[in-house]
Design a protein around this motif. Structure first.
Motif, short mmCIF file in Angstrom:
data_model
loop_
_atom_site.label_atom_id
_atom_site.label_comp_id
_atom_site.label_asym_id
_atom_site.label_seq_id
_atom_site.Cartn_x
_atom_site.Cartn_y
_atom_site.Cartn_z
N TRP A 96 -52.19 29.81 -2.05
CA TRP A 96 -51.22 29.40 -1.04
C TRP A 96 -51.90 29.21 0.31
O TRP A 96 -51.64 28.24 1.03
CB TRP A 96 -50.11 30.44 -0.93
CG TRP A 96 -49.02 30.04 0.02
CD1 TRP A 96 -47.89 29.35 -0.25
CD2 TRP A 96 -48.99 30.32 1.44
NE1 TRP A 96 -47.13 29.16 0.89
CE2 TRP A 96 -47.79 29.75 1.95
CE3 TRP A 96 -49.84 30.99 2.32
CZ2 TRP A 96 -47.43 29.83 3.29
CZ3 TRP A 96 -49.49 31.06 3.66
CH2 TRP A 96 -48.30 30.48 4.13
N GLU A 97 -52.79 30.16 0.67
CA GLU A 97 -53.47 30.09 1.96
C GLU A 97 -54.38 28.87 2.03
O GLU A 97 -54.50 28.23 3.08
CB GLU A 97 -54.28 31.36 2.20
CG GLU A 97 -53.40 32.58 2.49
CD GLU A 97 -54.21 33.83 2.74
OE1 GLU A 97 -55.44 33.80 2.48
OE2 GLU A 97 -53.63 34.84 3.18
N ARG A 98 -55.04 28.54 0.93
CA ARG A 98 -55.89 27.35 0.90
C ARG A 98 -55.06 26.09 1.12
O ARG A 98 -55.44 25.18 1.87
CB ARG A 98 -56.65 27.26 -0.42
CG ARG A 98 -57.82 28.24 -0.55
CD ARG A 98 -58.52 28.09 -1.87
NE ARG A 98 -59.65 29.00 -2.01
CZ ARG A 98 -60.88 28.76 -1.58
NH1 ARG A 98 -61.13 27.60 -0.98
NH2 ARG A 98 -61.84 29.64 -1.75
N GLN A 99 -53.92 26.02 0.44
CA GLN A 99 -53.08 24.83 0.52
C GLN A 99 -52.41 24.69 1.88
O GLN A 99 -52.09 23.58 2.32
CB GLN A 99 -52.01 24.87 -0.57
CG GLN A 99 -52.58 24.75 -1.98
CD GLN A 99 -51.55 25.04 -3.05
OE1 GLN A 99 -50.37 25.26 -2.77
NE2 GLN A 99 -51.98 25.06 -4.31
N ASN A 100 -52.17 25.82 2.56
CA ASN A 100 -51.46 25.80 3.84
C ASN A 100 -52.36 26.13 5.03
O ASN A 100 -51.86 26.47 6.11
CB ASN A 100 -50.29 26.80 3.79
CG ASN A 100 -49.22 26.40 2.81
OD1 ASN A 100 -48.32 25.62 3.11
ND2 ASN A 100 -49.32 26.92 1.58
N ALA A 178 -62.27 25.63 8.46
CA ALA A 178 -61.90 25.49 7.05
C ALA A 178 -61.57 26.87 6.49
O ALA A 178 -61.90 27.89 7.10
CB ALA A 178 -63.03 24.84 6.26
N TYR A 179 -60.95 26.90 5.32
CA TYR A 179 -60.55 28.18 4.72
C TYR A 179 -61.73 29.10 4.52
O TYR A 179 -61.64 30.32 4.73
CB TYR A 179 -59.84 27.94 3.39
CG TYR A 179 -59.46 29.22 2.68
CD1 TYR A 179 -58.30 29.91 3.04
CD2 TYR A 179 -60.26 29.76 1.68
CE1 TYR A 179 -57.96 31.10 2.42
CE2 TYR A 179 -59.93 30.95 1.05
CZ TYR A 179 -58.77 31.61 1.42
OH TYR A 179 -58.44 32.79 0.81
N ASN A 180 -62.87 28.55 4.13
CA ASN A 180 -64.04 29.38 3.82
C ASN A 180 -65.24 29.02 4.70
O ASN A 180 -66.39 29.09 4.26
CB ASN A 180 -64.40 29.27 2.34
CG ASN A 180 -64.63 27.84 1.91
OD1 ASN A 180 -64.50 26.91 2.71
ND2 ASN A 180 -64.95 27.64 0.65
N GLU A 181 -64.95 28.64 5.95
CA GLU A 181 -66.04 28.27 6.85
C GLU A 181 -65.57 28.45 8.30
O GLU A 181 -64.40 28.28 8.61
CB GLU A 181 -66.45 26.82 6.62
CG GLU A 181 -67.61 26.34 7.46
CD GLU A 181 -67.95 24.88 7.21
OE1 GLU A 181 -68.63 24.27 8.06
OE2 GLU A 181 -67.51 24.36 6.17
#
Length: 225
Positions: A96-100, A178-181
């Motif tokens: 969910w967190e990645r998509q939002n 970004a989610y992971n950056e």
């Protein structure tokens, strides 16, 4: 004084045994026949904190205190089920967190620098330490994104005279692009370094006793103050 137990059934079960024994943790470890108190306390704490550890600790606890093995098997099974549910929930939450995900800038302060009530700081942290970015910025070239963030950082730093209410000096900023950056910048908006991995910003919660209090509850508790 006993540690708090996690929400896992086996952790709560062991915690009740500790309380009922009336012994200090070190005394209980000794009563089970262990001599390396420090090391064995760490092993016991794995059960209390994470619901897992050396099965021999549980076996000795059962024999020493006449605990019903059936009850232990039941709480171990419940713990396994809870762990499975937890891992599934974590996975759903991450998806969910990645998509939002939305880009933002995080304001960095010295570790532990809180100059006001820890409760007020906990409530206000997400709003004070997070700078919103315009929708659609992520679709632009990275150089344009960084330039926009650098301009915003300089304006923010000057507007607040280099200090963040309740927290003290601003020492830098982190552009979570970004989610992971993420990208760390200094107070002048210059890039310091690029970091990989998911950055977890302020949660706005505090620990009271064994419980984590969410910001919504905190706001209700202190409404009107």
């Amino acid at each position: 004084m006993f540690r708090c137990a996690s929400h896992y059934s086996i952790s709560e079960f062991i915690y009740r045994v500790l309380q009922d024994s009336g012994l200090k943790r070190s005394q209980l470890i000794t009563s089970l026949g262990y001599r390396n108190v420090t090391g064995d306390l760490r092993s016991l704490d794995r059960w209390l904190d994470g619901g897992e550890g050396d099965p021999l600790r549980i076996e000795r606890l059962v024999h020493a205190y006449g605990i019903d093995p059936t009850a232990v098997c039941r709480v171990l099974t419940e713990t396994d089920e809870h762990k499975t549910e937890h891992y599934e929930e974590v996975h759903r939450r991450e998806q969910w967190e990645r998509q939002n995900f939305h880009q933002y800038v995080f304001v960095e302060i010295p570790p532990g620098a809180v100059q006001s009530s820890f409760t007020v700081a906990a409530i206000a942290a997400p709003a004070l330490k997070t700078i919103r970015l315009p929708e659609g910025l992520g679709t632009k070239p990275e150089s344009e994104q960084i330039q926009h963030v650098a301009d915003l950082i300089r304006a923010h730093f000057n507007e607040h005279s280099g200090k963040l209410s309740l927290f003290g000096d601003i020492i830098g900023y982190r552009f979570v692009n970004a989610y992971n950056e993420s990208i760390r910048l200094d107070t002048a908006g210059s890039v310091i370094e690029r970091l990989s991995g998911h950055f977890v910003g302020p949660s706005g919660s505090i620990q009271i006793g064994c419980k984590t209090v969410a910001p919504t509850l905190l706001l209700r508790m202190f409404k009107g103050l």
